[in-house]
Design an enzyme around this catalytic site. Structure first.
Site, PDB file in Angstrom:
ATOM      1  N   GLU A   1       7.763 -26.680 -54.902  1.00 60.68           N
ATOM      2  CA  GLU A   1       7.114 -25.834 -53.900  1.00 60.68           C
ATOM      3  C   GLU A   1       5.948 -26.568 -53.245  1.00 60.68           C
ATOM      4  O   GLU A   1       5.453 -27.560 -53.760  1.00 60.68           O
ATOM      5  CB  GLU A   1       6.620 -24.527 -54.514  1.00 60.68           C
ATOM      6  CG  GLU A   1       5.926 -24.655 -55.876  1.00 60.68           C
ATOM      7  CD  GLU A   1       4.666 -25.476 -55.890  1.00 60.68           C
ATOM      8  OE1 GLU A   1       3.862 -25.334 -54.935  1.00 60.68           O
ATOM      9  OE2 GLU A   1       4.464 -26.256 -56.837  1.00 60.68           O
TER      10      GLU A   1
ATOM     11  N   GLY B   1       2.941 -30.215 -58.467  1.00 60.77           N
ATOM     12  CA  GLY B   1       3.974 -29.379 -57.878  1.00 60.77           C
ATOM     13  C   GLY B   1       5.017 -30.230 -57.187  1.00 60.77           C
ATOM     14  O   GLY B   1       5.314 -31.343 -57.617  1.00 60.77           O
ATOM     15  N   GLU B   2       5.617 -29.691 -56.124  1.00 62.75           N
ATOM     16  CA  GLU B   2       6.628 -30.383 -55.320  1.00 62.75           C
ATOM     17  C   GLU B   2       7.957 -30.561 -56.050  1.00 62.75           C
ATOM     18  O   GLU B   2       8.904 -31.096 -55.472  1.00 62.75           O
ATOM     19  CB  GLU B   2       6.150 -31.765 -54.854  1.00 62.75           C
ATOM     20  CG  GLU B   2       4.867 -31.773 -54.061  1.00 62.75           C
ATOM     21  CD  GLU B   2       4.425 -33.176 -53.655  1.00 62.75           C
ATOM     22  OE1 GLU B   2       5.190 -34.145 -53.912  1.00 62.75           O
ATOM     23  OE2 GLU B   2       3.331 -33.321 -53.084  1.00 62.75           O
ATOM     24  N   GLY B   3       8.054 -30.174 -57.319  1.00 65.68           N
ATOM     25  CA  GLY B   3       9.237 -30.464 -58.115  1.00 65.68           C
ATOM     26  C   GLY B   3       9.189 -31.825 -58.767  1.00 65.68           C
ATOM     27  O   GLY B   3      10.194 -32.324 -59.278  1.00 65.68           O
TER      28      GLY B   3
END
EC number: 2.4.2.21
Length: 344
Positions: A168, A309-311
């Protein structure tokens, strides 16, 4: 709306077969630790002792939050769309790690406060230009929440593989995640709120007060979907829908950090069996994530003090998932390798 129905993976006969297959490999029993746990989980998800991982992909959902107006982030809201541009330019950490580990990456505009225009590399599922400020009103309408869930479901229907990770991007989404965590678990707000993008101790206290005031303002909201609509974000709701469909399709779900796990909290309240399909990539450095994982009885694979975050942790954990599948499928047994087993 009609939500996916998820079947638990429990299967006593298959569990025995998987245990036998794992224990027959040329190693002392249990010596591969969590990889053995993973291999067993993969076998139960795929309903076979010959597991295979195909076409892994990470979905990165981006959205903006009206609660950013309360000064809860160290960065301006414009960073959300600027980071999406960075994803599209292949310059972010998730781009590097996904490339490194042979994982496809899909970037989804769930509700960024920016007009990107037609872009071949961006999936446009924009619900609106950011949510409303939940300090004053519900973040989204019931209809918007339902649309976000439905769009997440539809996105997974387009995937071809059997492994999907979740990431995300959204300034102020740790505030939304902390509010969801508090409402869904009952854990005090003070134990849910963290530094997010790097706010000071005073900033963390401010976030806490904003959430506590909002919870009081929205007193009586206790249904999981109502909680999601009131305190969540478009990217969080879309992730929850995608998670539900992925588990219904018996895919492996790679769960990233604090925000992604907050989406999973919602999904798990709706369909508890979803947890059978989840592999928790790491324990984030974001305050509250460990408590969140403990609530789900989750065992994270990595502890790297990451909180980007960001995966990103999904991409880093993918080789461990592949190792678990690989040893179960390819490693020799005592019999095939003519290696003596331990004495009784």
């Amino acid at each position: 709306m009609h939500l996916p129905f998820i079947t638990a993976t429990a299967n006593a006969a298959l569990s025995m077969q998987l245990d036998a297959a794992i224990d027959s490999k040329t190693k002392p029993p249990g010596s591969l630790g969590m990889l053995e746990v993973l291999a067993r989980q993969l076998g139960l998800i795929q309903q076979t002792t010959s597991v295979a991982l195909t076409e892994p992909v990470i979905l990165v959902f981006a959205g903006d939050h009206g609660v950013a107006a309360e000064g809860v982030s160290a960065y301006p809201q414009s960073v959300t769309w600027q980071m999406v541009e960075n994803f599209l330019a292949q310059g972010a950490a998730i781009n590097v790690f996904a490339r490194q580990n042979g994982c496809a990456l899909v970037v989804v505009d769930a509700g960024v406060n920016h007009a990107f225009g037609p872009r071949d590399s961006l999936v446009d599922r924009k619900i609106a230009y950011g949510t409303q400020n939940f300090a004053n009103q519900a973040a989204m309408t019931t209809a918007q929440c339902a649309q976000a869930l439905a769009d997440g479901i539809a996105l997974v229907d387009e995937l071809q593989g059997n492994v999907v990770g979740f990431g995300e991007m959204g300034i102020a989404n740790t505030t939304a995640g902390a509010a969801l965590m508090h409402k869904l678990t009952g854990i005090p707000v003070s134990d849910c709120v963290g530094a997010g993008t790097g706010v000071s101790a005073e900033g963390v206290r401010h976030k806490q007060h904003v959430i506590e005031a909002a919870v009081s303002h929205h007193a009586g909201v206790d249904d999981p979907l109502a909680i999601l609509a009131t305190f969540g974000g478009f990217e969080i709701a879309m992730m929850a829908g995608a998670m539900l469909r992925a588990a219904e399709r018996r895919m492996v779900l790679l769960i990233d950090g604090f925000i992604v796990t907050s989406a999973l909290l919602v999904a798990a309240r709706l369909q508890p069996a979803i947890l059978d399909y989840c592999v928790f990539a790491h324990c984030s450095g974001e305050h509250g994530h460990k408590r969140m994982l403990d609530t789900l009885a989750a065992r994270p694979l990595l502890q790297l003090d990451m909180r980007l975050g960001e995966g990103t942790a999904c991409a880093l954990a993918l080789p461990l998932l592949q190792a678990a599948a690989g040893f179960l499928r390819e490693m020799a047994t005592f019999g095939s390798a003519q290696v003596a087993e331990k004495l009784d």
